[in-house]
Enzyme design. Structure first.
Site, short mmCIF file in Angstrom:
data_model
loop_
_atom_site.label_atom_id
_atom_site.label_comp_id
_atom_site.label_asym_id
_atom_site.label_seq_id
_atom_site.Cartn_x
_atom_site.Cartn_y
_atom_site.Cartn_z
N ASP A 24 0.84 -1.19 0.00
CA ASP A 24 0.00 0.00 0.00
C ASP A 24 0.88 1.25 0.00
OD1 ASP A 24 -1.89 1.96 0.41
OD2 ASP A 24 -2.16 1.51 2.55
N ASN A 26 -0.29 4.53 -0.21
CA ASN A 26 -0.87 5.80 0.27
C ASN A 26 -1.60 5.70 1.60
OD1 ASN A 26 -3.00 4.31 -0.58
ND2 ASN A 26 -3.95 5.90 -1.84
N ASP A 28 -4.07 3.93 2.75
CA ASP A 28 -5.51 3.66 2.92
C ASP A 28 -5.78 2.19 3.29
OD1 ASP A 28 -5.06 2.36 0.57
OD2 ASP A 28 -6.63 3.37 -0.58
N ASP A 32 -1.80 -1.21 -3.85
CA ASP A 32 -2.10 -0.45 -5.06
C ASP A 32 -0.95 -0.54 -6.06
OD1 ASP A 32 -0.20 1.44 -3.97
OD2 ASP A 32 -1.82 2.10 -2.64
N ASP A 101 -4.60 -10.22 -15.84
CA ASP A 101 -5.59 -11.26 -15.58
C ASP A 101 -6.83 -10.90 -16.39
OD1 ASP A 101 -7.14 -13.26 -14.28
OD2 ASP A 101 -5.94 -12.99 -12.47
N ASP A 198 -8.89 -16.33 -16.75
CA ASP A 198 -9.72 -16.90 -15.71
C ASP A 198 -10.71 -17.92 -16.29
OD1 ASP A 198 -10.35 -16.46 -12.81
OD2 ASP A 198 -12.34 -16.01 -13.59
N GLU A 239 -6.55 -20.77 -16.96
CA GLU A 239 -6.96 -21.54 -15.78
C GLU A 239 -8.07 -22.47 -16.24
OE1 GLU A 239 -8.78 -20.74 -11.33
OE2 GLU A 239 -9.58 -19.72 -13.07
N HIS A 311 -3.71 -17.35 -5.34
CA HIS A 311 -4.61 -16.57 -4.47
C HIS A 311 -5.88 -17.32 -4.08
CE1 HIS A 311 -6.19 -16.33 -8.46
NE2 HIS A 311 -7.31 -15.81 -8.00
N ASP A 312 -6.08 -18.50 -4.61
CA ASP A 312 -7.29 -19.28 -4.29
C ASP A 312 -6.99 -20.42 -3.33
OD1 ASP A 312 -8.94 -17.80 -5.99
OD2 ASP A 312 -8.59 -19.15 -7.69
O1 TEU Z 1 -11.21 -19.26 -9.93
C1 TEU Z 1 -12.01 -20.22 -10.56
C2 TEU Z 1 -11.93 -21.55 -9.98
O2 TEU Z 1 -11.29 -22.43 -10.51
C3 TEU Z 1 -12.71 -21.80 -8.77
O3 TEU Z 1 -13.23 -23.07 -8.92
C4 TEU Z 1 -11.83 -21.69 -7.59
O4 TEU Z 1 -11.63 -22.95 -7.06
C5 TEU Z 1 -12.50 -20.77 -6.65
O5 TEU Z 1 -11.45 -20.04 -6.09
C6 TEU Z 1 -13.33 -21.41 -5.59
O6 TEU Z 1 -12.54 -21.81 -4.49
C7 TEU Z 1 -11.06 -18.07 -10.60
C8 TEU Z 1 -10.26 -17.10 -9.77
O7 TEU Z 1 -8.97 -17.60 -9.60
C9 TEU Z 1 -10.97 -16.85 -8.48
O8 TEU Z 1 -10.25 -16.04 -7.62
C10 TEU Z 1 -12.30 -16.21 -8.82
O9 TEU Z 1 -13.07 -16.06 -7.66
C11 TEU Z 1 -13.10 -17.04 -9.83
O10 TEU Z 1 -12.30 -17.47 -10.92
C12 TEU Z 1 -14.21 -16.23 -10.43
O11 TEU Z 1 -13.71 -15.26 -11.28
CA CA Z 2 -3.53 2.14 -1.20
#
Ligand code: TEU
Ligand code: CA
Length: 562
Positions: A24, A26, A28, A32, A101, A198, A239, A311-312
């Site tokens: 971050d 700034n 908040d 960013d 993305d 995605d 993906e 991130h998932d």
């Molecule tokens: O994730 C899609 C996906 O494969 C989902 O099945 C995934 O397992 C989800 O995170 C449920 O746990 C992509 C992105 O990576 C995810 O962050 C998004 O929320 C999703 O698409 C919708 O755009």
């Molecule tokens: Ca920020």
């Protein structure tokens, strides 16, 4: 042999940034684009040469940016289009690439297209989404509940594979294809170098099937996006829910004009029965999945993607490694067994310092829509404690906490209050601390990536698997011409290892090894160049593993030949 384009893309080392939680600038409390710019030298020093940034377009943030309301503008919290231009310039000035993305399956319901579409059947955007008078099937949303929602404005149902506010686009409408091509072109003109796409498998649908994806026009649509000359130079990673090599060939063979590679998820089930239920597991399971896909992609000259975290997902180190007393060893051995294989490395933010799962212990620490919805669902059939335990194990927020830059205020992420709780162990594990430590995960990654980029064997070399499927370790070699490197990755228990060929002193090791042979501690690893004594030895092939178990050396068959 990989085609020229894929050989070039093999040199990309990609760092995934979750912009909301990276840095971050700034105060908040929200990461960013300027924050990313501040950290580019940190990334360059690590040895990465590309970044993939999770969606930073305009969005109401119901699914943290995966619900896009304008593909051509930047989310206010992240900055402006000028900041994006500055980021692209700053990356390119450092010889680094940018991967955006792209979310082509759905938009936010606040997107102008949806706002128009819901107005009625005469609207020009009417067919941008799927509208039905009656629900045509029982598909469910990935975030729980029905995938169909009634819209009182239009008086019909629309499809949302994810949140109610993420409406699926109707790709059968040529205007949608055109709009998405224009989106891609807009970003190509801005100078981006590639896309992570995605849920690419979902853009073509067959409503009579049980599963929302892999519809009849999937490959046609992918080709429409990336088969065009304008897009031919891009790096593209989709993906997808692909589990079969033939399906991967259809997406990624060099002559298909579709994608560079895919994210495959077989190995992501390591250490769990389902997303929210853990299972006792070992690095062995991961190794076996990795080998399977390595061999398959090698056979068909496909470009492979190498990742365990994103991130998932809760970090792999917390699922099948050790994130306590052997955290350094587990983080580094997992890097060696993954990133010295053949493919494009993807490193998720924090992985380079061995960051474990966030481990929040109160439900109000969680922000993720999937976690929150699933918790409510679980509470219908279990106690709140049990529901929390499951969420804590599987939540996507395990990877979405603020990046821990230091043990100072807010982990050095922000001068303000972070949008989501800090990691429970940020005071113990953070960038500043890791860099100053005798045993630094970052320094190991740095050395590994340097070794990889300066020896072609790690890029284009063939894979020789030396250990067998039952061994409590992973030994493999990478071979190119008459150069051969061996990688020894020990798993949980101590082992005695003796190789049937000689090696130089290890070039890389997580515990200062002097020789490649000998006793290996738990999660110890080493990488060494093999000494090839005679021309015959350069083609020596290990048919079966030669392994030492508890001091006994088994020499199976060692033949020379082509
Ligand atoms: O994730 C899609 C996906 O494969 C989902 O099945 C995934 O397992 C989800 O995170 C449920 O746990 C992509 C992105 O990576 C995810 O962050 C998004 O929320 C999703 O698409 C919708 O755009
Ligand atoms: Ca920020």
């Amino acid at each position: 042999m990989l085609c020229k384009k894929y050989q070039e893309q093999l040199r990309w080392v990609i760092y995934q940034i979750y912009p909301r939680s990276f840095m971050d600038s700034n105060g908040d409390g929200i990461g960013d684009l300027q924050g990313i710019i501040q950290k580019l030298d940190y990334l360059k020093d690590l040895g990465v040469n590309a970044v993939w940034i999770c969606p930073c377009y305009k969005s109401p943030n119901d699914d943290n940016g995966y619900d896009i309301s304008d593909y051509r503008d930047i989310m206010d919290e992240f900055g402006t289009m000028e900041d994006m231009d500055a980021l692209i310039t700053a990356l390119h000035a450092r010889g680094m690439k940018l991967i955006m993305d792209l979310v082509p399956n759905h938009t936010s319901t606040s997107h102008r297209w949806f706002q128009e579409s819901r107005k009625g059947k005469d609207n020009p955007y009417s067919d941008f989404y799927y509208w039905f008078d009656e629900i045509p099937n029982d598909w469910e949303s990935e975030f729980r509940g029905s995938a169909w929602e009634y819209d009182p404005v239009r008086g019909q149902y629309y499809l949302h594979s994810f949140a109610v506010s993420q409406a699926d686009l109707n790709w059968n409408n040529p205007a949608v294809v055109k709009a998405m091509q224009d989106t891609v072109d807009f970003w190509i003109e801005k100078g981006v170098d590639g896309f992570r796409i995605d849920v690419i498998d979902m853009i073509s649908k067959d409503f009579s099937k049980e599963y929302n994806g892999f519809g009849p026009r999937l490959h046609e649509f992918i080709h429409d996006l990336f088969g065009r000359e304008k897009a031919a130079h891009l790096f593209t990673v989709g993906e997808s829910d692909v589990h079969d090599i033939n399906e991967m060939i259809r997406h990624c063979a060099a002559d298909r004009g579709e994608l560079s590679t895919l994210f495959l998820f077989d190995h992501m089930e390591c250490g769990r029965i389902d997303k929210f239920t853990p299972k006792q597991d070992s690095l062995k399971t991961l190794r076996n999945h990795l080998i399977h896909w390595q061999q398959e992609t090698e056979k068909y000259d496909l470009l492979h993607s190498l990742f365990t975290d994103n991130h998932d997902q809760p970090p792999m180190i917390s699922r099948i490694g050790n994130d306590r007393e052997k955290r350094y060893e587990a983080a580094t051995v997992m890097a060696a067994m993954l990133y010295l294989l053949k493919g494009v490395p993807f490193i998720y933010q924090g992985q380079e310092i061995g960051m474990p799962a966030a481990n929040y212990d109160r439900i109000d620490c969680f922000d993720d829509i999937e976690s929150v919805n699933t918790y409510k669902e679980f509470c219908k059939t279990m106690t709140p404690e049990e529901a929390l335990r499951k969420i804590n194990f599987g939540s996507r927020d395990n990877a979405r906490h603020p990046m821990a830059w230091s043990n100072g205020a807010n982990g050095g992420f922000s001068t303000g209050k972070p949008w989501i709780a800090l990691h429970s162990r940020y005071q113990e594990i953070n960038v500043e601390g890791d860099l100053a430590a005798d045993r630094s995960v970052y320094r190991f990654y740095q050395a590994l990536l340097a070794l990889r980029r300066s020896n072609d064997a790690f890029l284009n070399g063939d894979l020789e698997v030396i250990s067998s499927a039952d061994d409590p370790y992973f030994i493999f070699a990478r071979k190119l011409g008459n150069e051969r490197w061996v990688v020894v990755c020990n798993f949980e228990s101590e082992q005695q290892i003796k190789l049937p060929f000689q090696c130089e002193k290890p070039s890389l090791a997580n515990l200062n090894r002097e020789a490649i042979d000998g006793k290996y501690a738990s999660y110890e690893c080493a990488v060494a160049k093999c000494i090839l004594r005679s021309p015959a030895a350069t083609v020596a092939v290990c048919e079966r593993p030669v392994c030492g178990i508890n001091g006994r050396i088994f020499i199976r068959k060692f033949s020379s030949g082509g």
